[in-house]
Design a protein around this motif. Structure first.
Motif, PDB file in Angstrom:
ATOM      1  N   ASN A 114     130.151  89.702  29.290  1.00  0.00           N
ATOM      2  CA  ASN A 114     130.825  88.854  30.274  1.00  0.00           C
ATOM      3  C   ASN A 114     132.330  88.856  30.042  1.00  0.00           C
ATOM      4  O   ASN A 114     133.113  88.718  30.983  1.00  0.00           O
ATOM      5  CB  ASN A 114     130.312  87.410  30.161  1.00  0.00           C
ATOM      6  CG  ASN A 114     128.833  87.296  30.424  1.00  0.00           C
ATOM      7  OD1 ASN A 114     128.031  87.552  29.540  1.00  0.00           O
ATOM      8  ND2 ASN A 114     128.467  86.928  31.650  1.00  0.00           N
ATOM      9  N   LEU A 115     132.713  89.002  28.776  1.00  0.00           N
ATOM     10  CA  LEU A 115     134.127  88.914  28.406  1.00  0.00           C
ATOM     11  C   LEU A 115     134.437  89.961  27.355  1.00  0.00           C
ATOM     12  O   LEU A 115     133.678  90.127  26.390  1.00  0.00           O
ATOM     13  CB  LEU A 115     134.434  87.512  27.842  1.00  0.00           C
ATOM     14  CG  LEU A 115     135.780  87.313  27.138  1.00  0.00           C
ATOM     15  CD1 LEU A 115     136.932  87.466  28.122  1.00  0.00           C
ATOM     16  CD2 LEU A 115     135.827  85.951  26.463  1.00  0.00           C
ATOM     17  N   LEU A 116     135.563  90.653  27.527  1.00  0.00           N
ATOM     18  CA  LEU A 116     136.046  91.570  26.501  1.00  0.00           C
ATOM     19  C   LEU A 116     137.434  91.120  26.054  1.00  0.00           C
ATOM     20  O   LEU A 116     138.318  90.875  26.887  1.00  0.00           O
ATOM     21  CB  LEU A 116     136.106  93.012  27.012  1.00  0.00           C
ATOM     22  CG  LEU A 116     136.475  94.043  25.934  1.00  0.00           C
ATOM     23  CD1 LEU A 116     135.629  95.297  26.061  1.00  0.00           C
ATOM     24  CD2 LEU A 116     137.955  94.418  25.986  1.00  0.00           C
ATOM     25  N   GLN A 144     148.430  89.853  30.361  1.00  0.00           N
ATOM     26  CA  GLN A 144     147.544  89.636  29.218  1.00  0.00           C
ATOM     27  C   GLN A 144     146.113  89.333  29.641  1.00  0.00           C
ATOM     28  O   GLN A 144     145.223  89.285  28.790  1.00  0.00           O
ATOM     29  CB  GLN A 144     148.088  88.498  28.334  1.00  0.00           C
ATOM     30  CG  GLN A 144     149.434  88.827  27.713  1.00  0.00           C
ATOM     31  CD  GLN A 144     149.993  87.687  26.894  1.00  0.00           C
ATOM     32  OE1 GLN A 144     149.275  87.051  26.128  1.00  0.00           O
ATOM     33  NE2 GLN A 144     151.276  87.412  27.044  1.00  0.00           N
ATOM     34  N   ALA A 145     145.912  89.138  30.935  1.00  0.00           N
ATOM     35  CA  ALA A 145     144.557  88.888  31.443  1.00  0.00           C
ATOM     36  C   ALA A 145     144.381  89.632  32.754  1.00  0.00           C
ATOM     37  O   ALA A 145     145.158  89.440  33.689  1.00  0.00           O
ATOM     38  CB  ALA A 145     144.322  87.390  31.637  1.00  0.00           C
ATOM     39  N   VAL A 146     143.372  90.497  32.788  1.00  0.00           N
ATOM     40  CA  VAL A 146     143.043  91.251  34.007  1.00  0.00           C
ATOM     41  C   VAL A 146     141.532  91.210  34.174  1.00  0.00           C
ATOM     42  O   VAL A 146     140.794  91.748  33.335  1.00  0.00           O
ATOM     43  CB  VAL A 146     143.527  92.707  33.927  1.00  0.00           C
ATOM     44  CG1 VAL A 146     143.051  93.496  35.138  1.00  0.00           C
ATOM     45  CG2 VAL A 146     145.053  92.768  33.834  1.00  0.00           C
ATOM     46  N   GLY A 147     141.080  90.559  35.228  1.00  0.00           N
ATOM     47  CA  GLY A 147     139.643  90.442  35.432  1.00  0.00           C
ATOM     48  C   GLY A 147     138.983  89.726  34.275  1.00  0.00           C
ATOM     49  O   GLY A 147     139.367  88.614  33.907  1.00  0.00           O
ATOM     50  N   ARG A 148     138.008  90.404  33.662  1.00  0.00           N
ATOM     51  CA  ARG A 148     137.257  89.812  32.560  1.00  0.00           C
ATOM     52  C   ARG A 148     137.749  90.264  31.183  1.00  0.00           C
ATOM     53  O   ARG A 148     137.043  90.137  30.196  1.00  0.00           O
ATOM     54  CB  ARG A 148     135.766  90.175  32.712  1.00  0.00           C
ATOM     55  CG  ARG A 148     135.133  89.571  33.937  1.00  0.00           C
ATOM     56  CD  ARG A 148     133.692  89.971  34.139  1.00  0.00           C
ATOM     57  NE  ARG A 148     133.083  89.095  35.137  1.00  0.00           N
ATOM     58  CZ  ARG A 148     132.558  87.913  34.868  1.00  0.00           C
ATOM     59  NH1 ARG A 148     132.537  87.471  33.622  1.00  0.00           N
ATOM     60  NH2 ARG A 148     132.061  87.165  35.821  1.00  0.00           N
ATOM     61  N   VAL A 149     138.934  90.804  31.151  1.00  0.00           N
ATOM     62  CA  VAL A 149     139.506  91.300  29.886  1.00  0.00           C
ATOM     63  C   VAL A 149     140.783  90.531  29.574  1.00  0.00           C
ATOM     64  O   VAL A 149     141.628  90.326  30.451  1.00  0.00           O
ATOM     65  CB  VAL A 149     139.819  92.805  29.972  1.00  0.00           C
ATOM     66  CG1 VAL A 149     140.391  93.304  28.649  1.00  0.00           C
ATOM     67  CG2 VAL A 149     138.568  93.596  30.350  1.00  0.00           C
ATOM     68  N   LEU A 179     132.037  82.661  30.765  1.00  0.00           N
ATOM     69  CA  LEU A 179     133.040  82.863  29.717  1.00  0.00           C
ATOM     70  C   LEU A 179     134.085  83.890  30.119  1.00  0.00           C
ATOM     71  O   LEU A 179     135.200  83.884  29.575  1.00  0.00           O
ATOM     72  CB  LEU A 179     132.371  83.311  28.413  1.00  0.00           C
ATOM     73  CG  LEU A 179     131.518  82.284  27.675  1.00  0.00           C
ATOM     74  CD1 LEU A 179     131.009  82.878  26.366  1.00  0.00           C
ATOM     75  CD2 LEU A 179     132.284  81.003  27.415  1.00  0.00           C
ATOM     76  N   GLY A 180     133.740  84.774  31.050  1.00  0.00           N
ATOM     77  CA  GLY A 180     134.688  85.791  31.485  1.00  0.00           C
ATOM     78  C   GLY A 180     135.341  85.482  32.817  1.00  0.00           C
ATOM     79  O   GLY A 180     135.906  86.392  33.448  1.00  0.00           O
ATOM     80  N   ASP A 227     132.720  92.620  39.190  1.00  0.00           N
ATOM     81  CA  ASP A 227     132.824  91.172  39.357  1.00  0.00           C
ATOM     82  C   ASP A 227     132.043  90.385  38.317  1.00  0.00           C
ATOM     83  O   ASP A 227     132.332  89.207  38.077  1.00  0.00           O
ATOM     84  CB  ASP A 227     132.326  90.766  40.756  1.00  0.00           C
ATOM     85  CG  ASP A 227     133.262  91.226  41.853  1.00  0.00           C
ATOM     86  OD1 ASP A 227     134.430  91.530  41.535  1.00  0.00           O
ATOM     87  OD2 ASP A 227     132.826  91.291  43.024  1.00  0.00           O
ATOM     88  N   SER A 228     131.053  91.015  37.684  1.00  0.00           N
ATOM     89  CA  SER A 228     130.185  90.242  36.794  1.00  0.00           C
ATOM     90  C   SER A 228     130.183  90.702  35.343  1.00  0.00           C
ATOM     91  O   SER A 228     129.828  89.932  34.453  1.00  0.00           O
ATOM     92  CB  SER A 228     128.737  90.272  37.311  1.00  0.00           C
ATOM     93  OG  SER A 228     128.259  91.609  37.369  1.00  0.00           O
ATOM     94  N   ARG A 229     130.575  91.948  35.065  1.00  0.00           N
ATOM     95  CA  ARG A 229     130.456  92.464  33.702  1.00  0.00           C
ATOM     96  C   ARG A 229     131.609  93.396  33.359  1.00  0.00           C
ATOM     97  O   ARG A 229     132.236  94.009  34.232  1.00  0.00           O
ATOM     98  CB  ARG A 229     129.154  93.261  33.519  1.00  0.00           C
ATOM     99  CG  ARG A 229     127.884  92.541  33.905  1.00  0.00           C
ATOM    100  CD  ARG A 229     127.507  91.481  32.918  1.00  0.00           C
ATOM    101  NE  ARG A 229     126.851  92.025  31.736  1.00  0.00           N
ATOM    102  CZ  ARG A 229     126.479  91.290  30.695  1.00  0.00           C
ATOM    103  NH1 ARG A 229     126.733  90.001  30.665  1.00  0.00           N
ATOM    104  NH2 ARG A 229     125.878  91.844  29.669  1.00  0.00           N
ATOM    105  N   VAL A 230     131.835  93.530  32.050  1.00  0.00           N
ATOM    106  CA  VAL A 230     132.717  94.559  31.514  1.00  0.00           C
ATOM    107  C   VAL A 230     131.828  95.587  30.819  1.00  0.00           C
ATOM    108  O   VAL A 230     130.897  95.224  30.099  1.00  0.00           O
ATOM    109  CB  VAL A 230     133.719  93.973  30.493  1.00  0.00           C
ATOM    110  CG1 VAL A 230     134.648  95.065  29.976  1.00  0.00           C
ATOM    111  CG2 VAL A 230     134.528  92.851  31.110  1.00  0.00           C
TER     112      VAL A 230
END
Length: 402
Positions: free
Chosen positions: A165-167, A287-292, A334-335, A146-149
């Motif tokens: 936070n975002l990849l 094209q967007a899944v979770g924080r990626v 940001l993510g 939920d918080s990091r990649v």
């Protein structure tokens, strides 16, 4: 709030995106699988897997993006403007012609060799203190909560673990990150291979770009720096590429160009080394899944017939940065997965329009049925004669209606 952004994939899209983020004071870690070349020799532009023998036709919108990054003054000496575009079919009567002067623009875009574009982008990235460049590194693991990649990678014998936070996954058509996330993709093999090279002609190019549809495949001939140099992108049927590659086939290739193109460029006098690239359409299901978020060819790989692929990717990147700046200014995450989904939704219309257009052109001109050929050429005539069509098409081609 200190936040981390990781970009996986250091091709032209990844490098450009890193520079866009850094300009907005957003720090980036940029990872690239291949070891970058050494550009100590100012006269050398060695090919790299991402900065290869191909050329890119930058739309006006893309030129504006590089102007905003204060890069265009450096790129301009390696670029050639397109003032006119001609579209014809071998053995047909129709012709479509676009003139920059009539559309009241300086040019439709600029053609630049990937080797030079990549070199300039890489040089700027290496100088930028907000970008940490890690090349020769292979990503082996990707997970998120939920918080990091979290990613794990190998650089030689050294193991690397990074969190963010975002990849942003810009790691190409066969994206490891896309697969690691379990995102499927629709793949269509065009059964074509693009033959790419540069040629010298006896007549100057006059800053005219040509698209010539032929039974062998759609031939694109674009102006390059040097009055008589032109780039060639010629998709041909897969399995026939051996006919055109190798120095022993130089004259055979030049003769085929001459026969297909005619004498508008004068005589095709010299050809550079030819390279071949298989052509397919790869469209990620998400094209967007979770924080990626997927970017570049990882999100959508399309046919080069209209030269729109890289320009579409740059527009994606430009819009994503706008969303991230809004998040940063609001001191928000940001993510944030919801923000990334909003970005994806905002880009779907432009993406679908470009993808559908390119796919339709390839399929529409590949059929040599006489009735369909007649209809195509009638359409080309209509394009050239009916008021209002040219400005609309020209604005889309320049990326100004995205």
């Amino acid at each position: 709030m200190q936040q981390e952004v990781i970009i996986v994939g250091g091709g032209m899209v990844g490098l450009s995106l890193a520079l866009m983020l850094a300009k907005q004071n957003i720090a980036v870690k940029l990872l690239e699988a291949i070891k970058y070349p050494n550009y100590d020799d100012v006269n050398l532009a060695p090919y790299h897997s991402s900065f290869d023998a191909r050329n890119t036709a930058l739309s006006r919108r893309s030129v504006h993006i590089y102007q905003d990054l204060s890069l265009w003054e450096t790129l301009q000496p390696y670029a050639t403007p397109i003032y006119e575009v001609n579209i014809t079919e071998q053995g047909g009567f129709g012709k479509a012609r676009l003139l920059a002067q009539q559309e009241k623009v300086e040019s439709f875009g600029q053609v630049i060799e990937n080797a030079w574009l990549g070199r300039v982008l890489l040089t700027e990235v290496r100088k930028n203190p907000l970008i940490e460049l890690i090349d020769g590194v292979q990503v082996t693991h990707l997970s998120q909560d939920d918080s990091r990649v979290t990613i794990k990678a190998e650089q030689g014998e050294q193991a690397i673990a990074l969190q963010a936070n975002l990849l942003i996954a810009a790691d190409g058509r066969d994206s490891f990150c896309r697969q690691a996330l379990g995102i499927g993709a629709d793949v269509h093999d065009y059964d074509q291979v693009a033959i790419v090279t540069t040629v010298q002609t006896s007549k100057p190019h006059g800053h005219v770009g040509f698209e010539r549809f032929s039974p062998l495949g759609p031939l694109a001939l674009l102006p390059l720096p040097g009055e008589y140099r032109r780039s060639v992108v010629w998709p041909v049927k897969k399995g026939t590429e051996h006919e055109w590659l190798g120095s022993e086939n130089d004259q055979h290739f030049l003769d085929a160009l001459q026969q297909t193109y005619g004498d508008r460029a004068g005589k095709f006098e010299k050809t550079g080394q030819r390279f071949s690239y298989p052509l397919s359409q790869v469209l990620a299901h998400k094209q967007a899944v979770g924080r990626v978020v997927l970017m570049g060819n990882a999100a959508h790989t399309i046919h080069p017939v209209a030269g729109q692929g890289f320009n579409l990717c740059l527009r994606d990147a430009h819009v994503l940065v706008r969303y991230l700046v809004e998040q940063r200014d609001q001191q928000a995450d940001l993510g944030d997965p919801n923000m990334l989904l909003a970005y994806e939704a905002a880009r779907l219309k432009d993406q679908k329009r470009v993808i559908t257009f390119c796919d339709s052109v390839v399929k529409g001109f590949s059929n040599q049925n006489p009735l369909l050929k007649f209809a195509r050429n009638t359409g080309l005539l209509a394009f050239d004669l009916i008021p209002g069509i040219k400005p609309l098409v020209a604005s889309y081609a320049m990326g100004l209606k995205a």
